[in-house]
Design an enzyme around this catalytic site. Structure first.
Site, short mmCIF file in Angstrom:
data_model
loop_
_atom_site.label_atom_id
_atom_site.label_comp_id
_atom_site.label_asym_id
_atom_site.label_seq_id
_atom_site.Cartn_x
_atom_site.Cartn_y
_atom_site.Cartn_z
CB CYS A 35 -0.86 0.02 1.25
SG CYS A 35 -1.81 -1.47 1.46
NE ARG B 151 4.41 2.12 -1.08
CZ ARG B 151 5.64 2.00 -0.58
NH1 ARG B 151 6.66 2.48 -1.25
NH2 ARG B 151 5.85 1.42 0.57
CD1 TRP C 233 -0.94 -5.69 -4.19
CD2 TRP C 233 -0.56 -6.53 -2.16
NE1 TRP C 233 -0.61 -7.02 -4.34
CE2 TRP C 233 -0.38 -7.57 -3.12
CE3 TRP C 233 -0.37 -6.85 -0.81
CZ2 TRP C 233 -0.01 -8.87 -2.77
CZ3 TRP C 233 0.00 -8.15 -0.47
CH2 TRP C 233 0.18 -9.13 -1.45
CG ASN D 99 2.70 0.11 3.67
OD1 ASN D 99 2.37 -1.01 3.26
ND2 ASN D 99 3.94 0.58 3.57
N GLY D 100 1.14 -2.08 5.81
CA GLY D 100 1.77 -3.09 6.67
C GLY D 100 0.77 -4.14 7.10
CD GLU E 248 13.81 -12.40 -14.10
OE1 GLU E 248 13.59 -12.91 -12.99
OE2 GLU E 248 13.41 -11.27 -14.41
CE LYS F 30 10.41 -11.04 -15.09
NZ LYS F 30 10.92 -10.03 -14.25
CD GLU G 12 6.45 -10.61 -12.47
OE1 GLU G 12 6.28 -9.51 -11.98
OE2 GLU G 12 7.53 -10.94 -13.03
CG HIS H 84 16.27 -36.76 -11.44
ND1 HIS H 84 16.76 -38.03 -11.22
CD2 HIS H 84 17.27 -36.08 -12.06
CE1 HIS H 84 18.01 -38.10 -11.66
NE2 HIS H 84 18.33 -36.92 -12.18
CE LYS I 214 9.08 -2.06 -10.58
NZ LYS I 214 9.50 -3.22 -11.36
C1 F6R Z 1 9.39 -9.68 -10.94
C2 F6R Z 1 9.50 -8.68 -9.90
C3 F6R Z 1 9.57 -9.14 -8.48
C4 F6R Z 1 10.66 -8.36 -7.74
C5 F6R Z 1 10.65 -8.71 -6.24
C6 F6R Z 1 11.76 -8.01 -5.49
O1 F6R Z 1 9.27 -9.11 -12.20
O2 F6R Z 1 9.53 -7.53 -10.16
O3 F6R Z 1 9.77 -10.51 -8.38
O4 F6R Z 1 11.89 -8.68 -8.31
O5 F6R Z 1 9.43 -8.35 -5.69
O6 F6R Z 1 11.65 -6.63 -5.60
P1 F6R Z 1 12.87 -5.68 -5.29
O7 F6R Z 1 13.90 -5.96 -6.33
O8 F6R Z 1 12.31 -4.31 -5.38
O9 F6R Z 1 13.36 -6.03 -3.93
#
Ligand code: F6R
Length: 616
Positions: free
Chosen positions: A2, A32, A79, A105-106, A488, A492, A495, A511, A611
């Protein structure tokens, strides 16, 4: 997660409407969380609020026709943690008599117990949130004195929180406090305004005197200024920092989405990192904010990397690079697990925290543990004024520019790039001679060009994505550095497309995971490790024998793959495993992007994600 924003006018100048200021603040904090948004102020002696489900723009539509004018206001973008995304659960939350409004927030871990006690005392709750518990508890403790109520309320809470609160009996004041969740207060002496924000992003373009609230501090904001107290209510002296948050380019420009723009930013961003951090004279790298002497580096007995999500994947790649080149035992650890573990940390342990935002709660907690046990902390971060940067004695900033899309792209490759240069720096002190350093640097310098070459293949990638968008399950297979690259790539895809995707080391298939192979599961092979490519070929044969469709991402010239793969995407040839990380990562970013585009999902703000992950 949030975002909190608050605004108050003070002094004699013509006042700005706090509603407008808070709405602008919320727009900057929307990354956020975008489940709901709300704002509250005080009008004619009563708390007045507007809330709406969904994005800040929806709140904006609800706010505009009301033409509200507030001298102070608190606002929130949510959020969801406790309770669905609905208006009743949106913030601000209130006490039962609507005497106060509060944004949070929290997570309050003991909210159920507090709620139960208050219900027994006859308090009526009207939401499913943990936040309402704070509001009701505050009202319960309130006896005309805001500070006393704040001290009594916050001392009863377990968990992490930052809050802003207004009370109808104190129409000129805002109460704020924080514990393990960031909150920054800014004063603009020219315009006589006070701002409160979850982070400094919302202060863009302003020069302010700022105060980052420390654990359990309480601040009372009023037209007289800021009063600061500790958790027992004892007045504290305030030391402000000067902060100027530069205006940054954040438009999508010619691109349909921020994600695509940020993918295309990569050649330039990587070029700038390599250009600014290479040390051509010493065939090494330069890190201005790394406060470690060569002697300390020689003594390092292990490196622990802590991070989450994409940053963790960058950590896995870095651990391999550092061990291989600098011969220092290195492990990347999942921060949310590390924080509750009992790690062996010596005085010669280096802990590297990787975080785009610098606000990820699990990563910050892992760092606190490492610092408590005496490790030297190096922060690798993209946000200059973040909590992580402020807590670490050594920092390396990515300078990748703001990453707006929730799905990380340029921050990930920038992290890998910075860590590759850090590998060189460590190796030059520990293992590499000048010629090895020169050779390593030469390979780094080729990366931006290779990244650019991958982008030229976007058309082929888009066509393949269109074909493969009909699958609902994906395996990404690779070996050595291609394995974390697969993790990774799978992250992507899931997500932004909401499709099932897993990254696997190709040799592990037999396995267990091979049991899942059938014609509905597409395997994407990342053939970017030349040492093991023959082995990977055999693994793909095993998949083909079981009827699994295969798309291979492979270097130009590897025509033999056509014997096993249904489709091959040809990519520039990387000279080294490290170069291939960028080539295959950028190609798989584009692939995920175009699959998502075919499916019509919300690419920049995928469902259920935010984010910045500031809760556990
Ligand atoms: C994936 C993504 C998340 C962040 C993760 C850590 O695309 O963005 O998996 O990598 O939440 O975030 P940071 O790097 O801000 O600690």
């Amino acid at each position: 997660m949030c975002g909190i924003f608050a605004h108050l006018n003070f002094g004699e100048l013509k006042e700005r409407n706090s509603v407008d200021v808070c709405m602008e603040g919320l727009r900057q904090l929307e990354y956020r969380g975008y489940d709901s948004a709300g704002i509250a102020g005080i009008k004619d002696g009563q708390i007045c609020s507007i809330k709406s489900v969904g994005k800040v723009s929806t709140l904006d539509e609800a706010v505009k026709p009301q033409q509200l004018q507030f001298r102070l206001a608190i606002a929130h973008t949510r959020w969801a943690t406790h309770g669905r995304a609905c208006e009743a659960n949106a913030h601000p939350q209130f006490d039962q008599d609507h005497r106060l409004a509060l944004v949070h927030n929290g997570i309050i871990e003991n909210y159920a117990k507090i709620k139960q006690t208050l219900v027994k005392k006859g308090v009526t709750f009207s939401s499913e949130t943990d936040t309402e518990t704070i509001a009701q508890l505050f009202a319960h403790h309130y006896k005309e004195n805001l500070l006393k109520a704040a001290v009594n309320t916050f001392s009863e809470l377990d968990g992490a929180f930052s809050v802003a609160l207004i009370h109808k009996d104190h129409p000129d004041q805002i109460v704020v406090s924080s514990r393990d969740a960031p909150l920054v207060i800014g004063i603009n002496d020219q315009t006589n305004e006070i701002f409160v924000s979850s982070d400094t992003n919302a202060f863009t373009g302003q020069s302010l005197r700022v105060l980052f609230l420390k654990k359990d501090e309480i601040a009372l904001l009023s037209p007289d200024g800021i009063e600061l107290y500790n958790k027992k209510g004892k007045a504290l002296d305030i030391t402000f920092e000067e902060l100027c948050v530069e205006e940054c380019q954040t438009a999508t420009g010619e691109f349909d989405h921020y994600m695509l723009k940020e993918i295309y930013d990569q050649p330039l961003v990587l070029k700038e990192i390599i250009h600014s951090q290479s040390d051509e004279t010493n065939h090494s790298a330069l890190f201005e904010q790394l406060v470690l002497t060569p002697k300390q580096i020689k003594n390092v007995d292990q490196i622990l990397i802590v991070a989450c999500g994409s940053s963790l994947h960058a950590g896995y790649l870095a651990a391999n690079m550092i061990e291989t080149a600098a011969r220092i035992p290195t492990r990347a650890e999942i921060a949310s697990e590390f924080r509750y573990s009992d790690p062996i940390i010596t005085k010669n342990t280096l802990v590297i925290a990787i975080s785009q935002s610098g606000e990820t709660a699990d990563t910050l907690a892992a760092c606190e543990l490492a610092i408590d046990r005496g490790a030297h902390l190096v922060a690798i971060c993209n946000v200059k004024h973040s909590t992580l940067v402020r807590m670490a004695p050594s920092t390396i900033l990515l300078n990748a520019g703001p990453e707006i899309s929730v799905c990380s792209t340029k921050a990930f490759t920038s992290q890998v790039c910075v860590l590759q240069l850090l590998t060189l720096y460590l190796a030059r002190i520990r293992t590499f001679g000048a010629s090895e350093g020169r050779e390593f640097l030469r390979k780094c310098e080729a990366i931006p060009h290779l990244a650019q070459e991958v982008l030229k293949r976007a058309g082929s990638i888009a066509s393949l994505a269109e074909k493969y968008a009909r699958f609902t399950k994906f395996f990404y297979l690779g070996r050595q550095q291609m394995y974390p690259t697969c993790l990774e790539a799978a992250l992507k895809l899931k997500e932004i497309t909401y499709l099932q995707a897993s990254g696997l080391p190709a040799g592990e298939m037999k396995h267990g995971a091979i049991a899942l192979i059938d014609e509905s599961l597409a395997t994407i092979a990342l053939c970017g490790n030349h040492v093991t490519n023959d082995k990977l070929f055999s693994n793909l044969m095993e998949i083909k024998a079981r009827g699994g469709p295969i798309l291979a991402f492979a270097p130009d010239g590897s025509e033999s793959l056509q014997q096993v793969a249904d489709d091959v995407l040809y990519l520039p040839i990387g000279e080294s495993d490290e170069q291939n990380i960028y080539i295959y990562s950028i190609a798989t970013q584009l692939f995920a992007y175009y699959v998502a585009k075919n499916l019509g999902t919300n690419i920049d703000q995928p469902r259920n994600l935010a984010k910045s992950v500031t809760v556990e």
